[in-house]
Design a protein around this motif. Structure first.
Motif, PDB file in Angstrom:
ATOM      1  N   ARG A   1       0.996  -1.372   0.063  1.00  0.00           N
ATOM      2  CA  ARG A   1       0.206   0.123   0.185  1.00  0.00           C
ATOM      3  C   ARG A   1       1.002   0.864   0.207  1.00  0.00           C
ATOM      4  NH1 ARG A   1      -3.550   2.833   4.331  1.00  0.00           N
ATOM      5  NH2 ARG A   1      -2.933   4.935   3.317  1.00  0.00           N
ATOM      6  N   ILE A   2       1.907   1.341   0.609  1.00  0.00           N
ATOM      7  CA  ILE A   2       2.245   2.318   1.390  1.00  0.00           C
ATOM      8  C   ILE A   2       3.706   2.525   0.663  1.00  0.00           C
ATOM      9  CG2 ILE A   2       3.919   2.018   3.004  1.00  0.00           C
ATOM     10  CD1 ILE A   2       2.814   4.507   4.557  1.00  0.00           C
ATOM     11  N   ALA A   3       4.960   1.778  -0.050  1.00  0.00           N
ATOM     12  CA  ALA A   3       5.692   1.434  -0.593  1.00  0.00           C
ATOM     13  C   ALA A   3       6.110   1.672  -1.574  1.00  0.00           C
ATOM     14  CB  ALA A   3       6.897   0.019   0.247  1.00  0.00           C
ATOM     15  N   ASP A   4       7.096   2.950  -1.708  1.00  0.00           N
ATOM     16  CA  ASP A   4       7.452   3.019  -3.348  1.00  0.00           C
ATOM     17  C   ASP A   4       8.599   1.959  -4.030  1.00  0.00           C
ATOM     18  OD1 ASP A   4       6.021   5.989  -4.144  1.00  0.00           O
ATOM     19  OD2 ASP A   4       7.594   6.397  -2.771  1.00  0.00           O
ATOM     20  N   ARG A   5       9.553   1.798  -2.573  1.00  0.00           N
ATOM     21  CA  ARG A   5      10.019   0.071  -2.761  1.00  0.00           C
ATOM     22  C   ARG A   5      10.512  -0.329  -1.949  1.00  0.00           C
ATOM     23  NH1 ARG A   5      15.886   2.087  -5.918  1.00  0.00           N
ATOM     24  NH2 ARG A   5      16.359   3.733  -3.929  1.00  0.00           N
ATOM     25  N   VAL A   6      10.703  -1.283  -1.872  1.00  0.00           N
ATOM     26  CA  VAL A   6      11.212  -2.880  -1.041  1.00  0.00           C
ATOM     27  C   VAL A   6      12.673  -2.551  -1.251  1.00  0.00           C
ATOM     28  CG1 VAL A   6      10.132  -4.022  -1.970  1.00  0.00           C
ATOM     29  CG2 VAL A   6      10.346  -4.819   0.299  1.00  0.00           C
ATOM     30  N   THR A   7      13.213  -2.993  -0.118  1.00  0.00           N
ATOM     31  CA  THR A   7      14.537  -3.434  -0.130  1.00  0.00           C
ATOM     32  C   THR A   7      14.474  -4.765   0.410  1.00  0.00           C
ATOM     33  OG1 THR A   7      16.107  -2.304  -0.674  1.00  0.00           O
ATOM     34  CG2 THR A   7      17.341  -3.929   0.039  1.00  0.00           C
ATOM     35  N   ILE A   8      14.918  -5.774   0.501  1.00  0.00           N
ATOM     36  CA  ILE A   8      14.699  -7.069   1.088  1.00  0.00           C
ATOM     37  C   ILE A   8      16.735  -7.992   1.637  1.00  0.00           C
ATOM     38  CG2 ILE A   8      14.040  -9.567   0.620  1.00  0.00           C
ATOM     39  CD1 ILE A   8      12.081  -8.575  -1.527  1.00  0.00           C
ATOM     40  N   ILE A   9      16.100  -7.825   2.997  1.00  0.00           N
ATOM     41  CA  ILE A   9      17.684  -8.770   3.557  1.00  0.00           C
ATOM     42  C   ILE A   9      17.276  -9.923   3.587  1.00  0.00           C
ATOM     43  CG2 ILE A   9      18.480  -8.309   5.436  1.00  0.00           C
ATOM     44  CD1 ILE A   9      18.101  -5.093   4.782  1.00  0.00           C
ATOM     45  N   ARG A  10      18.452 -10.975   3.821  1.00  0.00           N
ATOM     46  CA  ARG A  10      18.201 -12.241   4.778  1.00  0.00           C
ATOM     47  C   ARG A  10      19.760 -12.604   5.573  1.00  0.00           C
ATOM     48  NH1 ARG A  10      18.030 -16.503   0.202  1.00  0.00           N
ATOM     49  NH2 ARG A  10      16.784 -15.391  -1.121  1.00  0.00           N
ATOM     50  N   ASP A  11      19.549 -13.098   6.151  1.00  0.00           N
ATOM     51  CA  ASP A  11      20.763 -13.307   6.463  1.00  0.00           C
ATOM     52  C   ASP A  11      22.120 -12.762   6.368  1.00  0.00           C
ATOM     53  OD1 ASP A  11      19.718 -16.167   7.009  1.00  0.00           O
ATOM     54  OD2 ASP A  11      20.449 -17.394   5.268  1.00  0.00           O
ATOM     55  N   GLY A  12      21.416 -11.763   7.146  1.00  0.00           N
ATOM     56  CA  GLY A  12      22.996 -10.316   7.227  1.00  0.00           C
ATOM     57  C   GLY A  12      23.328  -9.517   4.982  1.00  0.00           C
ATOM     58  N   LYS A  13      22.396 -10.489   4.691  1.00  0.00           N
ATOM     59  CA  LYS A  13      22.439  -9.810   2.835  1.00  0.00           C
ATOM     60  C   LYS A  13      21.474  -9.333   2.437  1.00  0.00           C
ATOM     61  CE  LYS A  13      26.219 -13.215   2.086  1.00  0.00           C
ATOM     62  NZ  LYS A  13      25.790 -14.624   2.882  1.00  0.00           N
ATOM     63  N   SER A  14      21.679  -7.386   1.342  1.00  0.00           N
ATOM     64  CA  SER A  14      20.738  -7.472   0.982  1.00  0.00           C
ATOM     65  C   SER A  14      19.823  -8.307  -0.244  1.00  0.00           C
ATOM     66  CB  SER A  14      20.942  -6.078   0.391  1.00  0.00           C
ATOM     67  OG  SER A  14      22.353  -5.984   0.029  1.00  0.00           O
ATOM     68  N   ILE A  15      19.116  -8.595  -1.318  1.00  0.00           N
ATOM     69  CA  ILE A  15      18.790  -9.667  -1.655  1.00  0.00           C
ATOM     70  C   ILE A  15      18.762  -9.024  -2.914  1.00  0.00           C
ATOM     71  CG2 ILE A  15      17.664 -11.239  -2.543  1.00  0.00           C
ATOM     72  CD1 ILE A  15      19.296 -12.250   0.348  1.00  0.00           C
ATOM     73  N   GLU A  16      17.641  -7.774  -2.977  1.00  0.00           N
ATOM     74  CA  GLU A  16      17.130  -7.079  -3.650  1.00  0.00           C
ATOM     75  C   GLU A  16      16.525  -5.759  -3.633  1.00  0.00           C
ATOM     76  OE1 GLU A  16      14.927  -8.835  -6.582  1.00  0.00           O
ATOM     77  OE2 GLU A  16      13.748 -10.052  -5.095  1.00  0.00           O
ATOM     78  N   THR A  17      16.552  -5.440  -3.813  1.00  0.00           N
ATOM     79  CA  THR A  17      15.600  -4.016  -3.835  1.00  0.00           C
ATOM     80  C   THR A  17      14.047  -4.232  -4.898  1.00  0.00           C
ATOM     81  OG1 THR A  17      17.083  -2.566  -2.944  1.00  0.00           O
ATOM     82  CG2 THR A  17      15.135  -1.658  -3.935  1.00  0.00           C
ATOM     83  N   ILE A  18      13.214  -4.720  -4.869  1.00  0.00           N
ATOM     84  CA  ILE A  18      12.143  -4.160  -5.883  1.00  0.00           C
ATOM     85  C   ILE A  18      11.476  -2.737  -5.797  1.00  0.00           C
ATOM     86  CG2 ILE A  18       9.526  -5.221  -6.287  1.00  0.00           C
ATOM     87  CD1 ILE A  18      10.893  -7.570  -4.455  1.00  0.00           C
ATOM     88  N   ASP A  19      10.631  -2.505  -6.951  1.00  0.00           N
ATOM     89  CA  ASP A  19      10.284  -1.537  -7.568  1.00  0.00           C
ATOM     90  C   ASP A  19       8.696  -1.209  -7.078  1.00  0.00           C
ATOM     91  OD1 ASP A  19       8.629   0.751  -8.439  1.00  0.00           O
ATOM     92  OD2 ASP A  19       9.813   1.131  -9.428  1.00  0.00           O
ATOM     93  N   MET A  20       8.006  -0.990  -6.129  1.00  0.00           N
ATOM     94  CA  MET A  20       6.788  -1.528  -6.029  1.00  0.00           C
ATOM     95  C   MET A  20       5.388  -0.406  -6.793  1.00  0.00           C
ATOM     96  SD  MET A  20       6.414  -3.312  -3.407  1.00  0.00           S
ATOM     97  CE  MET A  20       5.432  -3.872  -3.384  1.00  0.00           C
TER      98      MET A  20
END
Lengths: 509, 400
Positions: free
Chosen positions: A208-227
């Motif tokens: 609903r609110i985010a323009d982009r989202v960054t996903i973090i897993r096990d201390g690593k940034s996995i990807e940034t998705i444009d919402m």
């Protein structure tokens, strides 16, 4: 997009040899709402603490650039001076002070050390109008609900001329109405040019609110998705969050599942302070003899609240629902009744609720079943010693002896003492809340072995855990909880992390 | 975890030496040093038979109150009302005997019952209404002092029956005559007590051996046993040379034995330590915390009643100002005796030794005719130093 307001490049952070952040990069554009998403323990909060200076410059690796300048914050004061304000999950307001006093706490509108009350209240009113809180600035904070307190926190941030607002799970403790208001406010602030970072588990909210989202897993940034892009679906985010191999090892086990022992029907619990919040909402579940049943849920989903409300009403108010053992309703109104009816609950916070840390192993092991060792109220201390000694051997508690003080043992050994205590109480149903939290790998394996053995003895075992691989490795069946409701029931064969995460993030319709 | 590697994961631990309990021995050593110091300063007057006798009879009330207080403090509470309860019970027992014509024994029972009722009253507010003990007993301190003043509007009550005053100021009759001009009953009691103590020590040690539990080296065990026997026999010798065994000493000995047993060996005692150590954990282990709290206060009520009887008997009458500051003496004794302010730690014997330290200070300073104002100041400093020493010790051993 022009120059990003914030760039974090290749951030690493170690805690006594354990790598919490492993090359995380994050880029936040000016004026956007940027979500950070990840499982419990993925490293989101650590990353925000690095950003806000809680972990000062020099204690981490990598570079932070804020407004195109390299930043070296040594404390929260440094980052706030630059316009970065973090609002933590646990609100940090002083309950007996007024809204206005809280907003300007540490930043008083004063001349020569004398507070200018007119200015304070006037500016506070203006800020309250900005966050849409219709309260007098003179109202004491303790009279406000959590939702309104959160707005006061935001007003406080605005008073510091915030450029980048960080919210750590802002809606976790809010009811629907307050959450909605908060999300509206964030949209409103975005229009005014405030950039925000929001840490959240709730995918609906993020969408609903985010323009982009960054996903973090096990201390690593996995990807940034444009919402706003085409592939911004919830399942894409979930896949990113859990896409991990099962790394922990589990001792082998052949389940022998018998009759149903334990059943809970229509269990509802309200928050002890905020009477309008239903923390557990009509939960029904059952466990069979020899079965290990997992409870999966994100932080704040109501797992611990469910368990503690069943075990002697240690949590909540206005509790309703029925508990059955072997098909007959049983009394679990008090802890003694619950124990007498064969229940045991090993708490997630063993230091605070589980152990007498100044007592030795012996007194802790016998604590829940002293009556077994006593005659006419007099404890047979030789038998007590033998019992403790036998558990020390059986559970492989590493200590010089059973007279060792539990506060001096390691986390894994403390947990073994807690388990010993409950096993000695002779339960038929064991509820283990985060049994391996804060424990090293070797001890984890041993505790899994103990859990398997309990099931093999025909006991019903419930395991509550934040670690999905652990639940998948241990359980015969898994219930998923989200926002106090049981949203899914998955047998072992059909369970994987993605399926569970779907249920765990399922919001209310 | 790294700490594990240094510990041996032994399924069968070899017999180890128990770490010597510095706090307990340190306390005993402090008592011995203080006694020796005053013995020297007073040119040997401190340990004259009459003074030793007075030491016991004058301090009995503190020791009785300290026994109740240490239990309250282990559970994480405090009781400020005991001094006022002492005064009120004293007044009621005196009135019962002189005005209502009750026999002395019935008045004693009445006094103990009154203590129990007071304890139940305070226990109710603390345990079930959950008002902090500090507040409830502060209120009780004013309330019961006020009631005492009301009861004693007619002034001091004196002229109490002899069997009653004997409780506080009397001795066991010399039924066996004298040996070498000393009371043989007292000497006999000393011998029996020594023998019982040594037997008990040996029994405990055998059990530890059988269970392969840590125990102290033979040498220190021997010194301990010999020290205890010498102490008891010296006390018996001195008392036998005065008027014999004070009745209150027998009462005290019984209380010490019974309450040590209750705290160490019973479920109730264990629950008290568990609650002081971690109230949440105790509750989550099924301890009926409210009832335990209630009973703790009923108990100290009864003991305050007993202290009231004893001090009234010793004084030979009831006055409204009786028992002033007794609560502070008892609390000081408990903390000098090694109890933890946060609760969970403390022993009966520690509290008793703490009370004796205060008593010896009192008596020694009085013999030296030190001004009462200075006596108070010195006692205050001793309390502060004792607790500071305790905290310093804990920090060094790495505890919190």
């Amino acid at each position: 997009m022009n120059v990003p307001i914030l760039r974090m490049l290749d951030i690493t952070k170690d805690f006594s040899g354990v790598r919490a952040l492993d090359g995380v990069s994050l880029e936040v554009a000016r004026g956007e709402v940027h979500a950070i998403c990840g499982e419990n323990g993925a490293g989101k909060s650590t990353l925000m603490k690095v950003l806000s200076g809680v972990y000062g410059h020099g204690t981490y690796g990598g570079v932070i650039e804020f407004e195109a300048e390299e930043a070296s914050f040594r404390s929260i004061n440094d980052s706030e001076a630059k316009g970065i304000v973090i609002i933590h999950q646990e609100l940090a307001l002083s309950p007996y002070l007024s809204i206005a006093e809280n907003i300007f706490l540490g930043n008083e509108r004063a001349r020569n050390g004398v507070v200018d009350w007119n200015k304070t209240n006037l500016e506070a009113s203006a800020l309250l109008a900005r966050v849409g809180l219709r309260e007098s600035p003179a109202t004491r904070v303790l009279e406000l609900g959590v939702g309104k307190q959160q707005l006061v926190e935001i007003a406080k941030a605005l008073s510091k001329r915030v450029k980048l607002l960080i919210l750590d799970e802002p809606t976790a403790a809010l009811n629907d109405e307050d959450s909605e208001h908060l999300l509206n406010l964030l949209e409103h602030l975005r229009e005014q040019g405030v950039t925000s970072i929001i840490i959240s588990h709730k995918l609906k909210e993020i969408r609903r609110i985010a323009d982009r989202v960054t996903i973090i897993r096990d201390g690593k940034s996995i990807e940034t998705i444009d919402m706003h892009g085409p592939d911004a679906t919830e399942s894409r985010i979930i896949r990113s969050m859990v896409g991990r191999e099962l790394t922990s090892m589990f001792p082998p086990r052949k389940p022998e599942i018998g009759e149903e022992i334990f059943r809970v029907e229509n269990w509802s619990v309200y928050h002890p302070v905020d009477h309008t919040r239903r923390v557990v909402d009509g939960a029904s579940f059952h466990v069979r003899a020899g079965e290990i049943v997992g409870f999966a849920g994100l932080m704040g989903a109501g797992r611990t609240e469910l368990a503690m409300s069943i075990f002697g009403r240690l949590y909540g108010r206005n509790i309703s629902g029925t508990v059955y053992k072997h098909g007959k309703p049983i009394d679990v109104h008090t802890v003694e009744a619950a124990i007498a009816n064969g229940l045991a609950y090993a708490t997630e916070d063993r230091k605070r609720y589980g152990l007498n840390l100044i007592g030795n192993i012996t007194v802790n092991v016998s604590a829940a079943a002293l009556s077994k060792l006593a005659r006419w109220g007099v404890i047979d201390r030789h038998r007590e010693y033998k019992v403790a000694e036998s558990y020390r051997e059986r559970m492989n508690i590493k200590a010089p002896g059973v007279d060792a003080i539990t506060g001096k043992l390691s986390g894994g050994n403390q947990q073994k003492v807690v388990l010993s205590k409950w096993i000695f109480s002779g339960p038929d149903i064991l509820i283990l809340d985060e049994p391996t939290r804060g424990i090293d790998v070797g001890a984890k394996y041993e505790i899994y072995g103990i859990i398997n053995e309990l099931a093999a003895q025909g006991k019903a075992v419930i395991v509550i855990s934040s670690e999905l691989p652990e639940l998948l490795g241990l359980s015969d069946r898994i219930y998923a909880i989200s926002e106090g409701r049981i949203t899914g029931e998955v047998p072992r064969e059909e369970a994987d992390q993605e399926v569970l995460m779907h249920y765990m993030t399922a919001g209310k319709d | 975890m790294s700490t594990d590697t240094t510990l041996k994961p032994t399924p069968k631990a070899p017999p180890r030496k128990s770490p010597i309990n510095l706090r307990q021995y340190g306390l005993l050593a402090a008592l011995v040093i203080i006694v020796a110091l005053f013995q020297f300063l007073t040119n040997g007057r401190l340990l004259m038979p009459g003074n030793v006798n007075n030491l016991i009879q004058q301090n009995a009330y503190v020791l009785i109150l300290a026994i109740g207080m240490v239990i309250v403090i282990i559970a994480g509470h405090i009781d400020l009302s005991v001094g006022s309860v002492v005064a009120m019970v004293g007044a009621v027992t005196a009135i019962a005997m002189n005005n209502w014509g009750l026999p002395w024994w019935a008045a004693v029972i009445l006094g103990l019952l009154l203590g129990a009722v007071v304890g139940a009253w305070q226990g109710f507010w603390i345990a079930f209404v959950e008002i902090p003990a500090f507040i409830v007993t502060l209120a009780g301190m004013l309330l019961f002092r006020g009631l005492t003043l009301v009861l004693l509007t007619g002034g001091t009550i004196s002229g109490l029956p002899a069997p009653f005053t004997a409780i506080g100021a009397g001795w066991l009759p010399p039924v066996f005559g004298e040996v070498a001009q000393r009371d043989s009953l007292t000497l006999l009691i000393g011998i029996v007590a020594s023998a019982a103590l040594v037997l008990q020590l040996i029994r405990t040690r055998k059990t530890l051996q059988r269970l392969d539990l840590p125990r102290e080296p033979v040498s220190s065990f021997g010194i301990k046993a010999a020290g205890a026997v010498i102490g008891i026999m010296a006390l018996a010798w001195l008392l036998a040379g005065y008027n014999g065994t004070p009745i209150i000493l027998i009462i005290l000995a019984v209380l010490i034995l019974v309450y040590t047993f209750v705290l160490n060996r019973t479920v109730f005692g264990r629950h008290i330590y568990a609650m002081g150590g971690n109230l949440f954990a105790a509750e989550m282990s099924g301890v009926k915390t409210k009832w335990v709290n209630f009973l703790i206060f009923v108990n100290i009520g009864v003991l305050s009643g007993l202290a009231g009887v004893v001090s009234t008997a010793r004084a030979g009458g009831a006055v409204a100002s009786a028992g002033q500051n007794y609560e502070l003496d008892a609390i000081a004794a408990v903390f000098i005796g090694g109890a933890a302010v946060q609760g969970g730690i403390g022993t009966i014997i520690g509290a008793v030794i703490g009370g004796l330290v205060m008593g010896v200070l009192n008596m020694g300073l009085s013999i030296l005719s030190v001004d009462a104002a200075w006596q108070m100041a010195i006692k205050g400093l001793v309390l502060l130093l004792a607790v500071a020493f305790d905290i310093f010790n804990k920090r060094r051993s790495g505890g919190r």
